[in-house]
Scaffold this motif. Structure first.
Motif, PDB file in Angstrom:
ATOM      1  N   SER A 306     -50.442  13.506 -20.817  1.00  0.00           N
ATOM      2  CA  SER A 306     -49.834  14.826 -20.903  1.00  0.00           C
ATOM      3  C   SER A 306     -48.355  14.652 -21.036  1.00  0.00           C
ATOM      4  N   GLU A 309     -48.018  13.904 -24.676  1.00  0.00           N
ATOM      5  CA  GLU A 309     -47.930  15.119 -25.562  1.00  0.00           C
ATOM      6  C   GLU A 309     -46.775  16.068 -25.492  1.00  0.00           C
ATOM      7  N   ARG A 310     -46.208  16.291 -24.196  1.00  0.00           N
ATOM      8  CA  ARG A 310     -45.184  16.993 -24.161  1.00  0.00           C
ATOM      9  C   ARG A 310     -43.705  16.411 -24.748  1.00  0.00           C
ATOM     10  N   MET A 313     -44.239  17.536 -28.291  1.00  0.00           N
ATOM     11  CA  MET A 313     -44.078  18.891 -28.946  1.00  0.00           C
ATOM     12  C   MET A 313     -42.677  19.078 -28.764  1.00  0.00           C
ATOM     13  N   GLU A 317     -40.564  20.651 -31.869  1.00  0.00           N
ATOM     14  CA  GLU A 317     -39.965  21.794 -32.031  1.00  0.00           C
ATOM     15  C   GLU A 317     -38.504  21.812 -32.116  1.00  0.00           C
ATOM     16  N   ARG A 324     -42.565  27.269 -31.572  1.00  0.00           N
ATOM     17  CA  ARG A 324     -43.231  26.987 -30.533  1.00  0.00           C
ATOM     18  C   ARG A 324     -44.690  27.920 -30.683  1.00  0.00           C
ATOM     19  N   VAL A 325     -44.833  29.035 -31.223  1.00  0.00           N
ATOM     20  CA  VAL A 325     -46.006  29.438 -31.313  1.00  0.00           C
ATOM     21  C   VAL A 325     -47.191  28.620 -32.111  1.00  0.00           C
ATOM     22  N   THR A 326     -46.643  27.927 -33.074  1.00  0.00           N
ATOM     23  CA  THR A 326     -47.332  27.211 -34.120  1.00  0.00           C
ATOM     24  C   THR A 326     -47.677  25.877 -33.183  1.00  0.00           C
ATOM     25  N   LEU A 327     -46.940  25.597 -32.286  1.00  0.00           N
ATOM     26  CA  LEU A 327     -47.294  24.262 -31.390  1.00  0.00           C
ATOM     27  C   LEU A 327     -48.257  24.402 -30.339  1.00  0.00           C
ATOM     28  N   GLN A 328     -48.508  25.867 -29.955  1.00  0.00           N
ATOM     29  CA  GLN A 328     -49.554  26.274 -29.046  1.00  0.00           C
ATOM     30  C   GLN A 328     -50.931  26.425 -29.841  1.00  0.00           C
ATOM     31  N   SER A 330     -54.157  25.012 -32.442  1.00  0.00           N
ATOM     32  CA  SER A 330     -55.091  23.895 -32.715  1.00  0.00           C
ATOM     33  C   SER A 330     -54.230  22.539 -33.090  1.00  0.00           C
ATOM     34  N   ARG A 357     -55.912  16.666 -25.351  1.00  0.00           N
ATOM     35  CA  ARG A 357     -56.136  17.783 -24.930  1.00  0.00           C
ATOM     36  C   ARG A 357     -57.775  17.769 -24.248  1.00  0.00           C
TER      37      ARG A 357
END
Length: 406
Positions: A306, A309-310, A313, A317, A324-328, A330, A357
Motif C-alpha cells: 500500500s 501504491e501511495r 499515486m 499526481e 486525482r479523479v483519474t487516479l481513483q 481502475s 489492490r
C-alpha cells in the motif's frame, strides 16, 4: 577538607553492624552459663572432665609440662628416659600409623600413661577386656602391692574396662574387686601405664587426694618432662589443619562471598561518577530496519504494498499532472492516462496496480501475498516510478527505460 556524609546505604549497613555487635555484647554478659557437657580430657577444657587443672598444677610443681599436638613421629626429638607421654581418652583416633612410634618411644626408655579404654589399644601388648560386672557409680579401688601407684591409696574412678593380668610381666596397682583398673608393665627400657579411666587426672577427679597422688606417681619425679598429647583429641600444630572437618572453612567462604557482594553492590554506587554513554537512536537506516522487523513479525505485507501504491499515486499526481479523479479509477484507466501523458506506459503497470489492490482485499485470506511476492511487487512499483521520472528528465518515452522485473 570536609568529610563526606555517609549515604543512605552506608547508614543502613553501619546500623546493622552496630546492632549485631550490641547483641553479641549483651549476650556475652547475660547469657546463661555454659553447660558442662564436654567430656574430652583436654588441657583446653576447663570443665569437670577436662585436664586443665592437671596441666597447670604439674607446671607449678616443677615438671616441664608441654602441649604435644604433633604426630607420634615427633617423639624422636625428646629424651625418652626423662619423658612421660599422657594419652587420655584417644577418641576417634586412627592409631595404626602411630602405634609403631609409641613402641619405639617405649623401647628408648620412655613412659606412656594411657588413660581410658580408647587409649589402651595404643600401647604395645595391650590386653583390655570387659569388666566382670557393671559399675553404676565410682569405684573405690583397692591398692595392690607396694608400687608407687599402689601407695597412692584408695583412688576413685569409673570402670570403663578391665585389664587381663595373666601376663606375668604385668603388675596390678589398683583393682575393683577382681578387675584390675590400674596396671603397669615394662616394655624393654621403658614403662607402659594403663588406667581404666582418665577420671583421676580430670579437673573433678583431682579433688580426691588419692587421685592426685596417683597422677604424681605415674609421671615420676619433678624436673622430668610431661607431654599432654592433644593430637589424639584432634588438635594440630597448624591452625588450618585443626580447622579441617569443622564448619570454620565453609563459614570463611560464605563470609568472603558476602564481603564480595557488599563491595560490588555498595562500592559500585559510590565510585567516581561520569556521564553514561548515550546510544543515538535516530539513524534512518536503523529506523528502517526496526520498522521492517516489526512488519515482518506481524506478517503485514500489505502495508508495504500500500505504501508503494501511495508513492506511485503521489508521483503521478504531482509529477505527471494526472488528475486525482483519474487516479481513483481502475488500473487500466490509470495505465491509459499514464500512456497518454508520458506517450508510453511502463510494461505491466496495470497488472501491478491490480495486484496491489488485490493484495489489500485478500490480506486476511489464505490467498494473501507471501513476503517474497510482496517484496517483488514493491520493487516493480519502485521501478515504474524510476522509469517515469527518468522519462520526464530525458523527455523520452517511459517504456524505453523500464524492464519487466517479474
Amino acid at each position: 577538607m570536609s568529610l563526606r556524609t555517609p549515604g543512605r546505604d552506608a547508614r543502613i549497613l553501619l546500623g546493622i553492624t552496630g546492632a549485631a555487635l550490641l547483641i553479641v555484647v549483651v549476650g556475652a554478659f547475660f547469657a546463661p552459663a555454659r553447660v558442662d557437657s564436654d567430656a574430652t580430657p583436654s588441657i583446653d577444657n576447663s570443665g569437670s572432665a577436662g585436664a586443665k587443672a592437671a596441666y597447670t598444677l604439674l607446671g607449678q610443681l616443677g615438671y616441664h609440662v608441654q602441649r604435644f599436638d604433633e604426630p607420634a613421629a615427633a617423639l624422636d626429638r625428646f629424651p625418652a628416659e626423662h619423658t612421660t607421654l599422657i594419652l587420655a581418652a584417644a577418641g576417634a583416633y586412627d592409631y595404626r600409623t602411630d602405634k609403631d612410634h609409641f613402641s619405639d618411644f617405649l623401647n628408648r626408655g620412655g613412659h606412656i600413661l594411657a588413660a581410658g579404654s580408647t587409649s589402651g589399644p595404643l600401647l604395645p601388648g595391650a590386653s583390655q577386656r570387659a569388666a566382670s560386672r557393671i559399675y553404676t557409680s565410682l569405684c573405690d579401688a583397692v591398692p595392690q602391692g607396694l608400687s608407687p601407684q599402689a601407695r597412692a591409696g584408695h583412688i576413685q574412678l569409673p570402670i570403663e574396662m578391665s585389664w587381663d593380668a595373666s601376663d606375668p610381666g604385668t603388675i596390678v596397682d589398683q583393682a575393683c574387686g577382681s578387675d584390675p583398673v590400674v596396671v603397669h608393665y615394662p616394655v624393654q627400657q621403658g614403662e607402659a601405664i594403663w588406667w581404666s579411666s582418665p577420671y583421676p587426672l580430670s579437673n573433678r577427679g583431682l579433688q580426691n587426694d588419692a587421685n592426685l597422688r596417683l597422677l604424681l606417681a605415674a609421671v615420676g619425679q619433678p624436673g622430668s618432662t610431661v607431654l599432654f598429647d592433644e593430637y589424639i583429641h584432634g588438635a594440630r600444630e597448624d591452625l588450618w589443619d585443626t580447622a579441617a572437618g569443622t564448619p570454620v572453612v565453609p563459614m570463611g567462604w560464605q563470609l568472603a562471598i558476602v564481603g564480595l557482594l557488599l563491595v560490588l553492590s555498595f562500592g559500585r554506587r559510590n565510585g567516581p561518577r561520569r556521564t553514561p554513554v548515550r546510544v543515538q537512536r535516530t539513524s534512518p537506516l536503523e529506523f528502517a530496519h526496526s520498522m521492517g522487523d516489526l512488519y515482518r513479525k506481524a506478517g503485514a505485507v500489505t502495508v508495504a504494498t500500500s505504501a508503494a501504491e501511495r508513492r506511485l499515486m503521489h508521483f503521478l499526481e504531482t509529477q505527471g499532472g494526472i488528475p486525482r479523479v483519474t487516479l481513483q479509477g481502475s488500473p487500466e484507466a490509470i495505465a491509459a492516462a499514464v500512456a497518454e501523458r508520458f506517450r508510453a506506459a511502463p510494461a505491466g503497470l496495470a497488472q501491478d496496480l491490480a495486484s496491489v489492490r488485490g493484495a489489500e482485499q485478500t490480506s486476511m485470506s489464505p490467498q494473501a501475498l507471501s513476503p517474497k511476492s510482496a517484496l517483488a511487487l514493491v520493487r516493480r512499483i519502485d521501478h515504474h516510478i524510476a522509469a517515469l521520472s527518468a522519462s520526464i528528465t530525458a523527455g523520452q518515452p517511459a517504456a524505453a527505460h523500464v524492464k519487466d522485473s517479474r
